[in-house]
Write an enzyme that holds these catalytic residues in place. Structure first.
Site, PDB file in Angstrom:
ATOM      1  N   ASP A   1      18.205 -23.335 -50.567  1.00  0.00           N
ATOM      2  CA  ASP A   1      18.831 -24.239 -49.598  1.00  0.00           C
ATOM      3  C   ASP A   1      19.552 -25.344 -50.366  1.00  0.00           C
ATOM      4  O   ASP A   1      19.412 -25.476 -51.591  1.00  0.00           O
ATOM      5  CB  ASP A   1      17.735 -24.815 -48.698  1.00  0.00           C
ATOM      6  CG  ASP A   1      18.277 -25.427 -47.420  1.00  0.00           C
ATOM      7  OD1 ASP A   1      19.497 -25.392 -47.199  1.00  0.00           O
ATOM      8  OD2 ASP A   1      17.457 -25.943 -46.624  1.00  0.00           O
TER       9      ASP A   1
ATOM     10  N   GLU B   1      25.023 -26.503 -51.799  1.00  0.00           N
ATOM     11  CA  GLU B   1      26.481 -26.709 -51.736  1.00  0.00           C
ATOM     12  C   GLU B   1      27.079 -27.343 -53.008  1.00  0.00           C
ATOM     13  O   GLU B   1      28.233 -26.980 -53.328  1.00  0.00           O
ATOM     14  CB  GLU B   1      26.833 -27.569 -50.510  1.00  0.00           C
ATOM     15  CG  GLU B   1      26.564 -26.907 -49.186  1.00  0.00           C
ATOM     16  CD  GLU B   1      25.072 -26.878 -48.817  1.00  0.00           C
ATOM     17  OE1 GLU B   1      24.673 -26.014 -48.031  1.00  0.00           O
ATOM     18  OE2 GLU B   1      24.315 -27.713 -49.341  1.00  0.00           O
TER      19      GLU B   1
ATOM     20  N   ASP C   1      22.211 -25.779 -39.774  1.00  0.00           N
ATOM     21  CA  ASP C   1      21.443 -26.640 -38.876  1.00  0.00           C
ATOM     22  C   ASP C   1      22.077 -26.727 -37.496  1.00  0.00           C
ATOM     23  O   ASP C   1      22.711 -27.720 -37.131  1.00  0.00           O
ATOM     24  CB  ASP C   1      21.314 -28.032 -39.494  1.00  0.00           C
ATOM     25  CG  ASP C   1      20.582 -27.991 -40.826  1.00  0.00           C
ATOM     26  OD1 ASP C   1      19.891 -26.992 -41.084  1.00  0.00           O
ATOM     27  OD2 ASP C   1      20.702 -28.950 -41.597  1.00  0.00           O
TER      28      ASP C   1
END
Length: 960
Positions: A542, A545, A619
């Site tokens: 996770d 980015e 999300d």
């Protein structure tokens, strides 16, 4: 996973302030746009848009500054090389090397570099350096094949002065027409132009220039962001100056374009320069942690795949823009005027796109189709086909932030069994760690991780835990101390280790562009290093980015430095892929000799990530609009080559109503990646907590997913060998039906003929399913017949009903015995559902392997084709043999077909009571009982063969 309010005492105040600045808001409030750039706030985007506007406004008076030097052109072995000359405002000639490669696959590749930007480095402050040349290593991470030059490509001898024409592709039906002045390329198939590069003259390569105080020779109006740029209190230094690349790409006669995920938008992409229902901003690709993202938006999200398909009736073409820097895409559509004397000719919409990236090379692949499958296959040859995952990975995953103890995990596991709800994987978010330190377990809440995994393993279940790229900067933490001592972290612009803020507070980021970092990362996952992990534990990457809570746009500064002294601006969009690549290698090498297929979920992705991971849409929110938006998002990911995609079932933020939760499960069973997940502040919502009738309805939906796992696994196998999406949009299956091109709320599962349209609106008790062809469609559950091409058909969908049709002409494999997990279904018998078409025929396939190892690459699999015609159902082998084929088939000898259901069975079968079964070419056959069922009220009759007792891996025939 978004930001939390939980933190350790040392940095609670700092992080709380940071979170407020970085978008921590109450669920239900939309994204904070001020934290993310619009085009007008991005220097290179604003400049390229303004350049396009100037070119358009000047029209015929515009003189394009880019010209291909005719004397420089060379063509050899399927590749054309030359030099484009750019004339600057000060009459300087900038030389731009051009390479056009014609590939055996039928794709063409156009690369424009910059000769003057010679290799070398720029001195920065404190002695650090940045690379001077344009970034040219994206292909190293993305491309894995398909680059063989065409041996048959040749110059067209009919070339006229000022043009170079190259014939290539299958039977030389493709042609590239390269115009020298101004430079332009048209790509033709069968004599018709399908793709144009630079026909509007938007080509723009911001060339290298030294920074001087007096830049009077250059225009003054756009220099403010050449050498540095400020946004949100962060200043981005630009030691190389302006270096963007831009190009217009047109699709004449194509009214729909798809792809370029990830955006929360429709499948058919909208125009971006205004107009009713359209966007004012370009589609942006700059991987970002966008908190509570909004819908119907071109705003960037967590991943980027710059692959676009254009489609019109019976023709699909596409482009792949290989550039890892921040990229924007404008889309404009228009209908050309038609000669009034051309009776009966209606104008066709043309789609014009404009692509621009902040740095790097101009590197474009062009695909001429002509079918969607052709594009999927050819693009997949370049970037890799989606992985064939372990079988458990396509079943149901149960997650939340967070299961708080190992006893909590065990309790959830037991309750799924108690309520007879199947599931395969339970997940742990960051709270399992010791103080947000990855590769550790909290000694108070997870004192017995092995015992927890052993209980899961008893039911063939798995554990997935989160591992992110930020490493807590804390004394006496061995992982961060090794990261520093081995010099494996990302650097800031001064050449020092970069410090930012994320879950642990002060953090450093592993630089997986460095081969030494990959080796080190691999070692961290070994069982003797990562204590408490077992073979049934897998990984979730996770925040890759990367997400940086106090960074510009919640990510890393663009002037940070990576391995090889490339700036972060050059590699940003491929950054997440490098972490997943390192994790994939680590999972392969946890223990010598233990070779299982890794399972990794990633949030950030780029082209190529499909080879090694699954993704999800991040999300989302627990509302009906986000449920509906999940469908085009998953579909667009699939046609962009990354089909192992899903969305958080139930919505990550907020508390769904019981109706919404139920409908989301009924939708989620059709995501290739099927996982429930929720924010730490939400109420617990495991299916057994929903109460009746919701728990039973949700359970039945999950069981439907498990029943159809053979069909799902076969679809995954197809995707792994030819790139086809696992769930396919309407245009992909019916490329001739113009009414269906923009439909994105219904889809087909692989090539099974299963057509699903989930309920995504509150209170709905029916759905309208569009049927494109004149084939019969049957309700999956009661065999109600729907037929009529080009019409919408109302299908009942009360809360307990999943709207699912079967297209005539298919044979669907499934397993009907409910089990606790997919692993416990391994030796169960099969049911074959034969759905006859209007001609009384049907066909289908089944792929089976051990669902765990790579032995299938050596022939350890069963691949069957089932065919029904002339009242006979047969099974034949379509797999290639390998050294492990025979042994694997032996292990499957006792796995049989226990039932055959024939939908719309011929009326004459009413008089029959048995069928003849012939296996392995036997001269005489056995018999099996046949039951015929007549139905009323528009429902098709059906016949059932009970226990034909034929082996799933054998040649057999059933005579009706």
């Amino acid at each position: 996973m978004a930001r939390s309010r939980s933190a350790s005492p040392r940095w609670t105040l700092f992080l709380s302030l940071t979170i407020l600045l970085c978008c921590f808001i109450v669920p239900g409030i939309s994204v904070k746009h001020e934290n993310f750039k619009k085009c007008a706030q991005s220097g290179f985007c604003k400049r390229n848009r303004a350049y396009a506007d100037e070119v358009t406004a000047r029209g015929s008076s515009w003189t394009a500054p880019y010209e291909l030097d005719s004397a420089s052109i060379q063509f050899q072995d399927g590749q054309l090389q030359g030099t484009i000359i750019k004339m600057t405002a000060s009459n300087e000639k900038v030389r731009l090397p051009l390479t056009v490669s014609f590939l055996e696959s039928g794709a063409a590749r156009v690369v424009v570099d910059e000769e003057k930007r010679v290799k070398g480095e720029i001195e920065l402050r404190h002695g650090s350096k940045a690379r001077k040349e344009r970034y040219n290593e994206a292909g190293k991470w993305v491309l894995v094949g398909g680059l063989e030059l065409s041996k048959s490509a040749s110059l067209n001898p009919e070339t006229e002065t000022g043009f170079t024409k190259v014939l290539y592709g299958p039977e030389k039906k493709f042609q590239a027409i390269i115009r020298h002045a101004p430079f332009e390329v048209q790509f033709q198939r069968d004599g018709e132009t399908h793709v144009k590069l630079n026909d509007r003259g938007y080509l723009n390569v911001e060339h290298w220039r030294a920074k001087v105080n007096d830049e009077s020779s250059e225009p003054k109006d756009d220099q403010s962001t050449w050498w540095e740029e400020t946004f949100g209190g962060n200043t981005d230094s630009k030691p190389r100056g302006p270096e963007s690349v831009g190009l217009d790409i047109s699709f004449p006669g194509y009214g729909h374009v798809f792809g370029i995920p990830e955006h929360a938008d429709s499948l058919s992409l909208k125009e971006t320069r205004g107009g009713s229902g359209n966007h004012e901003e370009p589609y942006r690709m700059h991987n970002s942690d966008v908190f509570e993202y909004e819908l119907n938006s071109p705003m960037t999200l967590y991943g980027s795949i710059p692959f676009m398909q254009a489609h019109r009736k019976d023709s699909t073409v596409g482009v792949f823009w290989l550039n890892a820097a921040e990229t924007w895409v404008d889309i404009v559509k228009f209908k050309p005027s038609v000669n009034p004397l051309a009776l009966g000719v209606s104008p066709k919409t043309t789609t014009q796109t404009h692509w621009f990236s902040e740095s790097g090379q101009l590197d474009v692949f062009v695909f001429l189709g002509p079918t969607p499958e052709d594009l999927s296959r050819t693009y997949g040859e370049l970037t890799g086909y989606t992985q064939l995952p372990q079988h458990f990975a396509i079943a149901y995953h149960q997650c939340r932030w967070n299961y708080v103890t190992d006893d909590d995990v065990k309790d959830v596991d037991r309750k799924f069994d108690k309520y007879q709800i199947p599931y395969d994987v339970i997940w742990l978010d960051i709270e399992y760690t010791d103080g947000k330190k990855y590769f550790t377990w909290d000694p108070l809440t997870f004192p017995d991780p092995k015992g927890m995994q052993e209980q899961l393993d008893d039911s063939e279940r798995k554990l997935v835990i989160i591992i992110d790229p930020h490493i807590k900067n804390e004394a006496n933490y061995p992982v961060v101390e090794e990261l520093k001592s081995k010099d494996l972290a990302v650097k800031n612009k001064d050449g020092n280790i970069y410090e930012g803020w994320c879950w642990p507070g002060s953090s450093h980021w592993v630089d997986c562009f460095n081969p030494a970092s990959i080796s080190w990362w691999t070692g961290l996952f070994k069982y003797d290093k990562f204590k408490g992990t077992l073979p049934n534990m897998f990984i979730w990457n996770d925040m890759n980015e990367p997400s940086v809570f106090n960074g510009p746009e919640t990510t890393m500064p663009k002037d940070n430095l990576h391995y090889g002294n490339w700036e972060h601006r050059d590699i940003h969009n491929v950054n997440g892929l490098t972490l997943v690549n390192a994790t994939y290698n680590a999972m392969l090498e946890r223990k010598k000799g233990e070779i299982r297929r890794p399972f990794i979920l990633t949030r950030s992705f780029y082209a190529g990530a499909q080879r090694i991971s699954a993704m999800w849409t991040g999300d989302n929110q627990a509302n009906w609009d986000h449920l509906a938006a999940s469908l085009p998002m998953v579909l667009n990911n699939g046609i962009a080559g990354f089909p192992f995609a899903g969305a958080d079932v139930g919505g990550f933020f907020g508390n769904p109503s019981k109706e919404l939760l139920t409908r989301w499960y009924q939708t989620g069973i059709f995501y290739p990646f099927f996982r429930a997940h929720a924010h730490i502040d939400t109420r617990r919502r495991e299916p057994y907590l929903a109460g009746e009738p919701y728990m039973s309805i949700i359970t039945q939906a999950i069981r439907l997913r498990y029943q159809l796992l053979p069909a799902w696994y076969t679809a995954f196998h197809q995707a792994s060998v030819n790139g086809t999406p696992i769930v396919r949009p309407q245009y992909y299956v019916h490329p001739s039906d113009e009414l269906g091109f923009a439909i994105d709320d219904q889809f087909y599962l692989g090539s099974t003929g299963l057509l699903a349209k989930p309920v995504v609106t509150e209170g709905a008790t029916s759905v309208d399913i569009y049927i494109a062809d004149d084939e019969k469609y049957y309700d999956y559950f009661d065999y109600t017949v729907y037929q009529g091409a080009g019409n919408r058909h109302t299908v009942p969908a009360p809360l307990e009903k999943v709207p699912l049709l079967m297209q005539g002409g298919h044979i669907i494999p499934r397993k009907d015995r409910p089990r606790r997990s997919s692993g416990l279904m391994k030796w169960d018998p099969y049911t074959l559902v034969v759905v006859l078409d209007k001609n009384g025929q049907a066909e289908g396939t089944l792929y089976v392997d051990d669902g765990e190892t790579f032995d299938y690459q050596h022939g350890a699999y069963i691949h069957r084709r089932f065919s029904f015609s002339d009242s006979s159902l047969s099974s034949e082998d379509i797999g290639r043999k390998g050294p492990k084929t025979v042994d694997y088939v032996k292990t499957m000898a006792d796995v049989r077909v226990e039932k055959v259901v024939v939908v719309d069975a011929p009326k004459e079968w009413q008089e029959k009571s048995s069928v003849t079964v012939i296996e392995d070419g036997a001269e005489a056959g056995a018999t099996a009982p046949l039951e015929y069922h007549v139905q009323q009220g528009g429902k098709a009759p059906y016949a059932v063969v009970k226990n034909p007792n034929v082996g799933i891996g054998k040649v057999w025939r059933i005579e009706f």
